[in-house]
Design a protein around this motif. Structure first.
Motif, PDB file in Angstrom:
ATOM      1  N   ASP A 147       0.826  -1.213   0.000  1.00  0.00           N
ATOM      2  CA  ASP A 147       0.000   0.000   0.000  1.00  0.00           C
ATOM      3  C   ASP A 147       0.856   1.258   0.000  1.00  0.00           C
ATOM      4  O   ASP A 147       0.505   2.250  -0.648  1.00  0.00           O
ATOM      5  N   GLU A 148       1.979   1.222   0.744  1.00  0.00           N
ATOM      6  CA  GLU A 148       2.845   2.397   0.818  1.00  0.00           C
ATOM      7  C   GLU A 148       3.391   2.763  -0.564  1.00  0.00           C
ATOM      8  O   GLU A 148       3.480   3.947  -0.911  1.00  0.00           O
ATOM      9  N   SER A 149       3.731   1.755  -1.353  1.00  0.00           N
ATOM     10  CA  SER A 149       4.242   1.995  -2.706  1.00  0.00           C
ATOM     11  C   SER A 149       3.149   2.565  -3.600  1.00  0.00           C
ATOM     12  O   SER A 149       3.373   3.498  -4.383  1.00  0.00           O
ATOM     13  N   LYS A 150       1.958   1.997  -3.497  1.00  0.00           N
ATOM     14  CA  LYS A 150       0.846   2.462  -4.312  1.00  0.00           C
ATOM     15  C   LYS A 150       0.484   3.912  -3.981  1.00  0.00           C
ATOM     16  O   LYS A 150       0.120   4.696  -4.867  1.00  0.00           O
ATOM     17  N   GLU A 151       0.585   4.271  -2.708  1.00  0.00           N
ATOM     18  CA  GLU A 151       0.269   5.638  -2.303  1.00  0.00           C
ATOM     19  C   GLU A 151       1.247   6.637  -2.910  1.00  0.00           C
ATOM     20  O   GLU A 151       0.852   7.732  -3.327  1.00  0.00           O
ATOM     21  N   LEU A 152       2.521   6.276  -2.957  1.00  0.00           N
ATOM     22  CA  LEU A 152       3.519   7.154  -3.569  1.00  0.00           C
ATOM     23  C   LEU A 152       3.179   7.428  -5.028  1.00  0.00           C
ATOM     24  O   LEU A 152       3.271   8.557  -5.507  1.00  0.00           O
ATOM     25  N   VAL A 153       2.779   6.377  -5.724  1.00  0.00           N
ATOM     26  CA  VAL A 153       2.409   6.514  -7.131  1.00  0.00           C
ATOM     27  C   VAL A 153       1.118   7.309  -7.273  1.00  0.00           C
ATOM     28  O   VAL A 153       0.986   8.179  -8.145  1.00  0.00           O
ATOM     29  N   TYR A 154       0.166   7.044  -6.395  1.00  0.00           N
ATOM     30  CA  TYR A 154      -1.177   7.620  -6.532  1.00  0.00           C
ATOM     31  C   TYR A 154      -1.191   9.143  -6.381  1.00  0.00           C
ATOM     32  O   TYR A 154      -2.075   9.807  -6.927  1.00  0.00           O
ATOM     33  N   ILE A 155      -0.243   9.696  -5.682  1.00  0.00           N
ATOM     34  CA  ILE A 155      -0.187  11.157  -5.528  1.00  0.00           C
ATOM     35  C   ILE A 155      -0.086  11.836  -6.894  1.00  0.00           C
ATOM     36  O   ILE A 155      -0.598  12.938  -7.095  1.00  0.00           O
ATOM     37  N   LEU A 156       0.564  11.156  -7.862  1.00  0.00           N
ATOM     38  CA  LEU A 156       0.703  11.706  -9.210  1.00  0.00           C
ATOM     39  C   LEU A 156      -0.394  11.214 -10.160  1.00  0.00           C
ATOM     40  O   LEU A 156      -0.402  11.574 -11.335  1.00  0.00           O
ATOM     41  N   HIS A 157      -1.306  10.424  -9.659  1.00  0.00           N
ATOM     42  CA  HIS A 157      -2.358   9.836 -10.483  1.00  0.00           C
ATOM     43  C   HIS A 157      -3.369  10.897 -10.926  1.00  0.00           C
ATOM     44  O   HIS A 157      -3.576  11.902 -10.240  1.00  0.00           O
ATOM     45  N   LYS A 158      -3.989  10.660 -12.045  1.00  0.00           N
ATOM     46  CA  LYS A 158      -4.992  11.591 -12.577  1.00  0.00           C
ATOM     47  C   LYS A 158      -6.119  11.823 -11.581  1.00  0.00           C
ATOM     48  O   LYS A 158      -6.551  12.968 -11.364  1.00  0.00           O
ATOM     49  N   ASP A 159      -6.620  10.762 -10.971  1.00  0.00           N
ATOM     50  CA  ASP A 159      -7.721  10.885 -10.016  1.00  0.00           C
ATOM     51  C   ASP A 159      -7.348  11.726  -8.798  1.00  0.00           C
ATOM     52  O   ASP A 159      -8.199  12.380  -8.197  1.00  0.00           O
ATOM     53  N   ALA A 160      -6.067  11.691  -8.422  1.00  0.00           N
ATOM     54  CA  ALA A 160      -5.628  12.381  -7.213  1.00  0.00           C
ATOM     55  C   ALA A 160      -5.575  13.896  -7.394  1.00  0.00           C
ATOM     56  O   ALA A 160      -5.526  14.637  -6.402  1.00  0.00           O
ATOM     57  N   ILE A 161      -5.586  14.369  -8.635  1.00  0.00           N
ATOM     58  CA  ILE A 161      -5.553  15.818  -8.878  1.00  0.00           C
ATOM     59  C   ILE A 161      -6.810  16.466  -8.326  1.00  0.00           C
ATOM     60  O   ILE A 161      -6.747  17.471  -7.609  1.00  0.00           O
ATOM     61  N   GLU A 162      -7.954  15.891  -8.636  1.00  0.00           N
ATOM     62  CA  GLU A 162      -9.225  16.439  -8.146  1.00  0.00           C
ATOM     63  C   GLU A 162      -9.315  16.359  -6.630  1.00  0.00           C
ATOM     64  O   GLU A 162      -9.880  17.240  -5.983  1.00  0.00           O
ATOM     65  N   LYS A 163      -8.729  15.313  -6.050  1.00  0.00           N
ATOM     66  CA  LYS A 163      -8.746  15.150  -4.592  1.00  0.00           C
ATOM     67  C   LYS A 163      -7.705  16.028  -3.899  1.00  0.00           C
ATOM     68  O   LYS A 163      -7.638  16.066  -2.669  1.00  0.00           O
ATOM     69  N   ASN A 164      -6.853  16.677  -4.699  1.00  0.00           N
ATOM     70  CA  ASN A 164      -5.835  17.601  -4.191  1.00  0.00           C
ATOM     71  C   ASN A 164      -4.821  16.926  -3.273  1.00  0.00           C
ATOM     72  O   ASN A 164      -4.315  17.532  -2.333  1.00  0.00           O
ATOM     73  N   TYR A 165      -4.510  15.657  -3.560  1.00  0.00           N
ATOM     74  CA  TYR A 165      -3.563  14.929  -2.728  1.00  0.00           C
ATOM     75  C   TYR A 165      -2.151  15.515  -2.808  1.00  0.00           C
ATOM     76  O   TYR A 165      -1.399  15.477  -1.839  1.00  0.00           O
ATOM     77  N   ARG A 166      -1.779  16.034  -3.964  1.00  0.00           N
ATOM     78  CA  ARG A 166      -0.429  16.584  -4.111  1.00  0.00           C
ATOM     79  C   ARG A 166      -0.238  17.785  -3.201  1.00  0.00           C
ATOM     80  O   ARG A 166       0.807  17.951  -2.579  1.00  0.00           O
ATOM     81  N   GLN A 167      -1.266  18.653  -3.104  1.00  0.00           N
ATOM     82  CA  GLN A 167      -1.169  19.818  -2.229  1.00  0.00           C
ATOM     83  C   GLN A 167      -1.144  19.389  -0.767  1.00  0.00           C
ATOM     84  O   GLN A 167      -0.397  19.950   0.041  1.00  0.00           O
ATOM     85  N   ALA A 168      -1.956  18.397  -0.435  1.00  0.00           N
ATOM     86  CA  ALA A 168      -1.984  17.887   0.938  1.00  0.00           C
ATOM     87  C   ALA A 168      -0.618  17.332   1.326  1.00  0.00           C
ATOM     88  O   ALA A 168      -0.122  17.573   2.435  1.00  0.00           O
ATOM     89  N   HIS A 169       0.005  16.594   0.404  1.00  0.00           N
ATOM     90  CA  HIS A 169       1.322  16.024   0.682  1.00  0.00           C
ATOM     91  C   HIS A 169       2.369  17.141   0.790  1.00  0.00           C
ATOM     92  O   HIS A 169       3.268  17.068   1.638  1.00  0.00           O
ATOM     93  N   TYR A 170       2.234  18.138  -0.042  1.00  0.00           N
ATOM     94  CA  TYR A 170       3.163  19.275  -0.004  1.00  0.00           C
ATOM     95  C   TYR A 170       3.099  19.980   1.354  1.00  0.00           C
ATOM     96  O   TYR A 170       4.135  20.268   1.975  1.00  0.00           O
ATOM     97  N   GLU A 171       1.894  20.259   1.811  1.00  0.00           N
ATOM     98  CA  GLU A 171       1.725  20.940   3.095  1.00  0.00           C
ATOM     99  C   GLU A 171       2.264  20.090   4.241  1.00  0.00           C
ATOM    100  O   GLU A 171       2.834  20.616   5.194  1.00  0.00           O
ATOM    101  N   LYS A 172       2.062  18.782   4.139  1.00  0.00           N
ATOM    102  CA  LYS A 172       2.576  17.876   5.181  1.00  0.00           C
ATOM    103  C   LYS A 172       4.093  17.916   5.237  1.00  0.00           C
ATOM    104  O   LYS A 172       4.687  18.018   6.322  1.00  0.00           O
ATOM    105  N   THR A 173       4.750  17.860   4.064  1.00  0.00           N
ATOM    106  CA  THR A 173       6.219  17.879   4.041  1.00  0.00           C
ATOM    107  C   THR A 173       6.769  19.225   4.495  1.00  0.00           C
ATOM    108  O   THR A 173       7.863  19.291   5.046  1.00  0.00           O
ATOM    109  N   GLN A 174       5.995  20.295   4.263  1.00  0.00           N
ATOM    110  CA  GLN A 174       6.435  21.617   4.697  1.00  0.00           C
ATOM    111  C   GLN A 174       6.423  21.731   6.219  1.00  0.00           C
ATOM    112  O   GLN A 174       7.252  22.426   6.810  1.00  0.00           O
ATOM    113  N   MET A 175       5.467  21.032   6.833  1.00  0.00           N
ATOM    114  CA  MET A 175       5.313  21.130   8.282  1.00  0.00           C
ATOM    115  C   MET A 175       6.106  20.070   9.042  1.00  0.00           C
ATOM    116  O   MET A 175       6.661  20.346  10.104  1.00  0.00           O
ATOM    117  N   ILE A 176       6.144  18.856   8.505  1.00  0.00           N
ATOM    118  CA  ILE A 176       6.791  17.760   9.226  1.00  0.00           C
ATOM    119  C   ILE A 176       8.162  17.490   8.623  1.00  0.00           C
ATOM    120  O   ILE A 176       8.323  16.659   7.730  1.00  0.00           O
TER     121      ILE A 176
END
Length: 279
Positions: A147-176
């Motif tokens: 699952d961890e591997s799939k999640e890494l890939v899914y952040i760049l997935h087409k479906d994840a754009i609408e869910k804004n996962y890339r921005q969520a991950h960005y904010e997480k890395t900025q804080m943690i």
């Protein structure tokens, strides 16, 4: 954890199995950049869910030059992708090239890849222009079933754009990250808490907040976490965040004050309201 639909999860798994084999052969043969771009295009379609003919544009023209690939959904460019040959080690000069494309086109998100190594960056349109590494992965080291591997890939997935996962991950890395945590440790709130805890050990002990900050800076926190370029950037970001929180709190206090004032205004007494037609 990002929620991946079952269908996409299965396709990602199948795609990883397929392209890990293809990339292994390509690396052994040291394929050139053009052939590597062809593989990356297929990966974008079969692993990351983009329509090969509608969503992916090759040799995207930008001010007299060309970016290798662009992901365009509708009328919006979601990613500009700078590709290098599979045997090329990704470098800062390659990143600058990708960032220049993004700046010229007004696109925040750029990807740098050689097919095996994938790096996602977000451009900050400020002076000077900066690009933050959101995350990276080596596709050959991923476990297709994990699952961890799939999640890494899914952040760049087409479906994840609408869910804004890339921005969520960005904010997480900025804080943690170690630099941000170091700045939090040096903040007024944490220093004050440390002072209170130390006072519990001895009522007679008097400590100045600056003494605690100095001790943290010299003896507790690694020097590169507070003196490096990354540390200065983290300090600037935290200062902006604290100011934003302070402004938000002030607005909330003002709103509460106005609501309290409104609720304290007495309503007209019905007996004092003259009847219609009264002289």
């Amino acid at each position: 954890m990002y929620k991946i639909p079952k269908k996409e999860s299965e396709l990602i798994q199948q795609g990883l199995v397929k392209f890990q084999k293809i990339l292994g052969v390509a690396k052994a043969r040291d394929l050139n950049e053009s052939d590597t771009v062809s593989i990356i295009t297929d990966m974008l379609a079969e692993i990351f869910g983009y329509d090969k003919y509608l969503d992916i544009t090759s040799e995207y023209a930008i001010r007299g030059t060309f970016c290798d690939l662009a992901i365009k959904l509708g009328n919006k460019i979601e990613y500009l992708i700078e590709c290098k040959s599979i045997g090329t080690q990704l470098k800062e000069t390659h990143l600058k090239q990708a960032v220049d494309y993004g700046v010229n086109q007004g696109v925040n998100w750029v990807i740098l890849t050689n097919g095996i190594n994938w790096r996602l960056y977000k451009i900050r349109f400020e002076q000077p222009i900066e690009a933050d590494l959101v995350y990276e992965f080596d596709i050959m080291s991923l476990s297709p079933r994990a699952d961890e591997s799939k999640e890494l890939v899914y952040i760049l997935h087409k479906d994840a754009i609408e869910k804004n996962y890339r921005q969520a991950h960005y904010e997480k890395t900025q804080m943690i990250n170690p630099y941000t945590v170091a700045q939090i440790l040096l903040s007024e709130a944490v220093v004050s808490s440390i002072k209170k805890e130390i006072r519990k050990l001895s009522d007679d002990l008097k400590l100045d907040p600056e003494e605690i900050k100095e001790m943290l800076s010299l003896s507790v926190i690694k020097r590169d976490l507070i003196e490096s370029e990354e540390a200065r950037e983290a300090e600037k970001n935290m200062r902006k965040l604290f100011n934003k929180i302070a402004r938000k709190a002030e607005k909330k206090r003002e709103k509460s004050k106005l609501e309290a004032q409104k609720s304290s205004i007495p309503l007209p007494n019905e007996s004092t309201i003259p009847e219609v037609g009264a002289q």
